[in-house]
Design a protein around this motif. Structure first.
Motif, short mmCIF file in Angstrom:
data_model
loop_
_atom_site.label_atom_id
_atom_site.label_comp_id
_atom_site.label_asym_id
_atom_site.label_seq_id
_atom_site.Cartn_x
_atom_site.Cartn_y
_atom_site.Cartn_z
N ALA A 91 0.81 -1.22 0.00
CA ALA A 91 0.00 0.00 0.00
C ALA A 91 0.85 1.27 0.00
CB ALA A 91 -0.93 0.00 1.21
N THR A 92 2.00 1.23 0.66
CA THR A 92 2.91 2.38 0.73
C THR A 92 4.34 1.86 0.86
OG1 THR A 92 2.94 2.48 3.14
CG2 THR A 92 1.21 3.78 2.05
N GLY A 93 5.29 2.76 0.78
CA GLY A 93 6.68 2.38 1.02
C GLY A 93 6.87 1.86 2.45
N MET A 94 6.22 2.48 3.42
CA MET A 94 6.38 2.03 4.80
C MET A 94 5.77 0.65 5.02
SD MET A 94 8.33 4.25 5.93
CE MET A 94 8.55 3.33 7.44
N ALA A 95 4.68 0.35 4.33
CA ALA A 95 4.10 -1.01 4.42
C ALA A 95 5.08 -2.03 3.84
CB ALA A 95 2.76 -1.07 3.69
N ALA A 160 20.95 9.13 -0.12
CA ALA A 160 20.09 9.08 1.06
C ALA A 160 19.19 10.30 1.15
CB ALA A 160 20.96 8.98 2.31
N ASN A 161 18.05 10.09 1.75
CA ASN A 161 17.08 11.13 2.04
C ASN A 161 17.40 11.70 3.42
OD1 ASN A 161 14.74 12.60 2.42
ND2 ASN A 161 13.35 10.93 1.94
N PRO A 162 17.66 12.98 3.60
CA PRO A 162 17.55 14.06 2.63
C PRO A 162 18.90 14.62 2.17
CG PRO A 162 17.51 15.02 4.82
CD PRO A 162 17.80 13.53 4.98
N ALA A 183 18.59 -2.08 0.01
CA ALA A 183 18.93 -0.72 -0.45
C ALA A 183 17.63 -0.02 -0.83
CB ALA A 183 19.88 -0.79 -1.65
N ASP A 184 17.38 1.12 -0.20
CA ASP A 184 16.23 1.94 -0.59
C ASP A 184 16.65 2.72 -1.82
OD1 ASP A 184 14.31 3.97 -0.89
OD2 ASP A 184 13.82 3.92 1.24
N ASN A 185 16.04 2.40 -2.96
CA ASN A 185 16.44 2.97 -4.24
C ASN A 185 15.43 4.04 -4.72
OD1 ASN A 185 18.41 2.96 -6.28
ND2 ASN A 185 17.20 1.63 -7.62
N HIS A 205 11.32 0.53 -2.75
CA HIS A 205 10.88 1.81 -3.33
C HIS A 205 9.67 2.33 -2.60
CE1 HIS A 205 13.18 2.39 -7.04
NE2 HIS A 205 13.23 1.08 -7.11
N SER A 206 9.69 3.62 -2.30
CA SER A 206 8.44 4.30 -2.10
C SER A 206 7.95 4.61 -3.51
CB SER A 206 8.62 5.59 -1.29
OG SER A 206 7.42 6.33 -1.37
N ALA A 207 7.00 3.82 -4.00
CA ALA A 207 6.48 4.01 -5.35
C ALA A 207 5.68 5.30 -5.46
CB ALA A 207 5.61 2.81 -5.76
N THR A 208 5.34 5.84 -4.29
CA THR A 208 4.66 7.14 -4.19
C THR A 208 5.46 8.24 -4.89
OG1 THR A 208 4.02 6.37 -1.97
CG2 THR A 208 3.69 8.71 -2.46
N LYS A 209 6.76 8.04 -5.01
CA LYS A 209 7.65 9.10 -5.49
C LYS A 209 7.82 8.98 -7.01
CE LYS A 209 7.77 9.73 -1.04
NZ LYS A 209 8.81 9.19 -0.19
N TYR A 210 9.01 8.59 -7.48
CA TYR A 210 9.26 8.63 -8.93
C TYR A 210 8.47 7.60 -9.72
CZ TYR A 210 12.88 11.94 -7.99
OH TYR A 210 13.54 13.06 -7.60
C1 LIG Z 1 8.80 8.51 1.09
C2 LIG Z 1 9.88 7.54 1.35
C3 LIG Z 1 9.63 6.32 2.00
C4 LIG Z 1 8.25 5.97 2.53
O1 LIG Z 1 7.34 5.79 1.50
P1 LIG Z 1 5.74 6.02 1.65
O2 LIG Z 1 5.24 5.62 0.31
O3 LIG Z 1 5.53 7.46 2.01
O4 LIG Z 1 5.29 5.12 2.75
C5 LIG Z 1 10.67 5.43 2.15
N1 LIG Z 1 11.92 5.73 1.71
C6 LIG Z 1 12.20 6.89 1.10
C7 LIG Z 1 13.59 7.16 0.64
C8 LIG Z 1 11.20 7.83 0.90
O5 LIG Z 1 11.51 9.00 0.31
#
Ligand SMILES: *Cc1c(COP(=O)(O)O)cnc(C)c1O
Length: 390
Positions: A91-95, A160-162, A183-185, A205-210
């Motif tokens: 559902a989300t990146g955190m899930a 890395a974020n941010p 690795a968080d890509n 991946h947080s697919a929410t992003k790119y």
């Molecule tokens: C936003 C983000 C997450 C979390 O993703 P959500 O879709 O908001 O749960 C994880 N890792 C990185 C690097 C992010 O930018």
């Protein structure tokens, strides 16, 4: 598996290879929560097979929490882009990250070794031990020494974020030995970097992003080998953090323009990073060697004034959309991280994080230039007032 195709080709064809034979062009959206079956013996066998190793049930789907054909198209496509056997969407990146931790915890491997900075909520999930894991924070050089018999995961982000700090993923993977490296890509996307080629076992991946790319869909995904994917599907089935089929459709559509968007936004970002680095109102600029559409910079003036002054750029958390967003990590995305830990990880209180979109770069610069002017102008007035007051 079909012969390897170039990334740009996979982006528009992967997960869609059967469409022409089906006589359609756009992928169908399957919103069914359940699937009729007059053969309950056969369905029982499919459920048993799923319970054994989490493999996608052969034949007709069973129930929306076990798997969905539209979501499966997105998973197939993302796995092709990352060069992995499988991918499992959430559902989300955190899930997605939660499911990885639950898989390891269920095996008694509760210890995580992680390198800061991570996305603020990932840091929080590990630090607070919300899922029963225990974290040891280390520098990249300290990974090997931090491993214990119960270490189930090493987690890093690069860039890395941010802060956009970069790691040598190959060296990190080597230090992990047999412990899976996640690795968080999210920031690089498979367009700029495929961590599995450098030895990572899990790509988050947080697919929410790119991957979605338009700021209108939330999702998460883990790309990995089929063995780990099976365990992730079992956790997803038991805990319920599924991706909605409409989100699966939007994410698949997002992937088709991912290479074009990432390259165009990266070229804008590189140009802005150069101009910011040459600007006396900016004290420090972070821009990754591998490129990308994210820029982080520290300002001499008050970062809150910059946020308050942008007009074309949207002041908002999140990133990876077609339009440009700016935010102040110490106030927003990394607020939940303890201030000392945050600063220790290089997240200065003066740092701003810019997610560069597809606007014309001159329009973006005009907005930033004016916002920076406001910030330094007000800073100068305050300093002059302080001098005047002795
Ligand atoms: C936003 C983000 C997450 C979390 O993703 P959500 O879709 O908001 O749960 C994880 N890792 C990185 C690097 C992010 O930018």
């Amino acid at each position: 598996m079909p012969a390897p195709r170039a990334l740009a080709t996979e982006a528009v064809h992967a997960g869609r290879d059967d469409l022409a034979r089906q006589g359609v062009h756009a992928p169908p959206i399957d919103l069914s929560t359940t699937y009729p079956s007059y053969d309950s013996r056969g369905e029982a066998a499919r459920i048993d097979a799923f319970a054994a190793d989490g493999a996608e049930p052969e034949g007709p789907p069973v129930y929306g929490r076990l798997g969905n054909p539209t979501v499966a198209r997105f998973e197939t496509a993302l796995a092709r882009l990352e060069g992995t056997e499988s991918a499992v969407a959430f559902a989300t990146g955190m899930a997605a990250l939660s499911a990885v931790l639950l898989v390891r915890n269920a095996m008694g491997l509760r210890h995580v070794v992680a390198v800061r900075p991570l996305y603020g909520c990932s840091d929080h999930l590990l630090t607070a031990g919300l899922l029963g894991s225990e974290v040891t924070w280390v520098d990249p050089a300290g990974i090997a020494d931090a491993l214990r018999p119960d270490t189930g995961l090493v987690m890093v982000e690069s860039p890395a974020n941010p802060t956009l700090a970069e790691l040598d993923l190959r060296a990190v993977a080597h230090a992990c030995g047999s412990v899976p490296l996640l690795a968080d890509n999210t920031f690089a996307t498979p367009v700029l970097q495929r961590p599995v080629e450098q030895g990572a076992r899990l790509v988050l991946h947080s697919a929410t992003k790119y991957l979605g790319g338009h700021g209108d869909v939330m999702g998460g995904v883990v790309a990995c080998d089929e063995e780990f994917a099976g365990r992730l599907r079992q956790v997803r089935f038991a805990t319920g953090g599924v991706l909605h089929p409409l989100a699966g459709y939007l994410l698949l559509r997002g992937l088709s323009t991912l290479p074009v968007r990432v390259r165009a936004a990266s070229s804008n970002a590189a140009e802005l990073a150069g101009r910011l680095a040459a600007d006396p109102r900016v004290t420090c600029v972070h821009y990754p060697r591998i490129g990308g559409a994210m820029v982080a910079f520290e300002v001499a003036g008050d970062p809150h004034d910059v946020i308050a002054s942008v007009r074309l750029i949207t002041p908002a958390v999140s990133l990876g959309s077609v339009d440009t967003l700016i935010q102040h990590p110490a106030s927003i995305s990394h607020r939940i991280v303890d201030a000392d830990d945050r600063r220790g990880a290089g997240v200065s209180d003066r740092l701003l994080r810019l997610s560069v979109g597809l606007e014309d770069v001159e329009d973006l610069w005009a907005d930033l230039d004016r916002a920076l002017g406001t910030a330094s102008g007000r800073g100068r007035v305050l300093r002059e007032a302080a001098v005047a007051n002795g």
